[in-house]
Scaffold this motif. Structure first.
Motif, PDB file in Angstrom:
ATOM      1  N   CYS A  36      -9.526  -9.481  -4.785  1.00 13.46           N
ATOM      2  CA  CYS A  36      -9.572 -10.199  -3.690  1.00 13.46           C
ATOM      3  C   CYS A  36      -9.502  -9.418  -2.196  1.00 13.46           C
ATOM      4  N   THR A  37      -8.820  -8.361  -2.274  1.00 17.40           N
ATOM      5  CA  THR A  37      -8.176  -7.708  -0.991  1.00 17.40           C
ATOM      6  C   THR A  37      -7.395  -8.389   0.087  1.00 17.40           C
ATOM      7  N   ARG A  38      -7.157  -9.625  -0.395  1.00 17.49           N
ATOM      8  CA  ARG A  38      -6.049 -10.564   0.295  1.00 17.49           C
ATOM      9  C   ARG A  38      -4.654 -10.501   0.029  1.00 17.49           C
ATOM     10  N   ILE A  71       9.307  -4.825  -5.802  1.00 18.93           N
ATOM     11  CA  ILE A  71       9.384  -4.325  -4.597  1.00 18.93           C
ATOM     12  C   ILE A  71      10.310  -3.300  -4.291  1.00 18.93           C
ATOM     13  N   GLU A  72      11.740  -3.456  -4.910  1.00 20.60           N
ATOM     14  CA  GLU A  72      12.660  -2.582  -4.725  1.00 20.60           C
ATOM     15  C   GLU A  72      12.379  -1.492  -5.564  1.00 20.60           C
ATOM     16  N   GLN A  73      11.741  -1.694  -6.714  1.00 21.97           N
ATOM     17  CA  GLN A  73      11.456  -0.396  -7.712  1.00 21.97           C
ATOM     18  C   GLN A  73      10.260   0.208  -7.159  1.00 21.97           C
ATOM     19  N   GLY A  74       9.479  -0.134  -6.135  1.00 25.14           N
ATOM     20  CA  GLY A  74       8.360   0.795  -5.545  1.00 25.14           C
ATOM     21  C   GLY A  74       7.230   0.196  -5.760  1.00 25.14           C
ATOM     22  N   TYR A  75       6.915  -0.935  -6.463  1.00 26.42           N
ATOM     23  CA  TYR A  75       5.730  -1.588  -6.672  1.00 26.42           C
ATOM     24  C   TYR A  75       5.143  -2.140  -5.210  1.00 26.42           C
ATOM     25  N   ARG A  76       3.940  -1.930  -5.334  1.00 29.36           N
ATOM     26  CA  ARG A  76       3.300  -2.512  -4.022  1.00 29.36           C
ATOM     27  C   ARG A  76       1.710  -2.956  -4.379  1.00 29.36           C
ATOM     28  N   LEU A  77       1.306  -3.814  -3.524  1.00 28.90           N
ATOM     29  CA  LEU A  77      -0.228  -4.230  -3.824  1.00 28.90           C
ATOM     30  C   LEU A  77      -1.111  -3.328  -2.760  1.00 28.90           C
ATOM     31  N   ALA A  78      -1.967  -2.439  -3.458  1.00 28.51           N
ATOM     32  CA  ALA A  78      -2.830  -1.286  -2.607  1.00 28.51           C
ATOM     33  C   ALA A  78      -3.428  -1.890  -1.486  1.00 28.51           C
TER      34      ALA A  78
END
Length: 97
Positions: A36-38, A71-78
């Protein structure tokens, strides 16, 4: 430098401020899943191993889609994660499926 890792490839490139991690991956023709890129599908989910301080803060979309612990562990949405400063950043594509 920006290190991008997928299941099959690993590439180190110069980062460009203002571009997302997904922008970088697509520019380098890496097999980085997304729909989706959103920030709604989370197929581009990634783990930022180093250089988190060089990236934008988590967006509202990331905070809605990812668990606070992720998020705290470092996961994000590219697709939402923007390079704000140059430096050493290491990111691994980690989709849920």
């Amino acid at each position: 430098m920006l290190e991008l890792k997928t299941r099959k490839t690993q590439k180190t490139i110069e980062s460009v401020t203002g571009l997302t991690i997904l922008d970088h991956a697509l520019k380098e023709d890496l097999d980085w899943g997304f729909s989706c890129t959103r920030g709604t599908c989370a197929r581009c989910r990634c783990y930022v191993a180093s250089g988190r301080e060089l990236l934008s803060l988590p967006s509202d979309e990331e905070e809605s889609r990812l668990e606070p612990e992720e998020i705290e562990q470092g996961y994000r949405l590219a697709c939402q994660c923007v390079v704000k400063q140059s430096g050493d950043i290491s990111v691994t594509h980690k989709p849920y499926f």
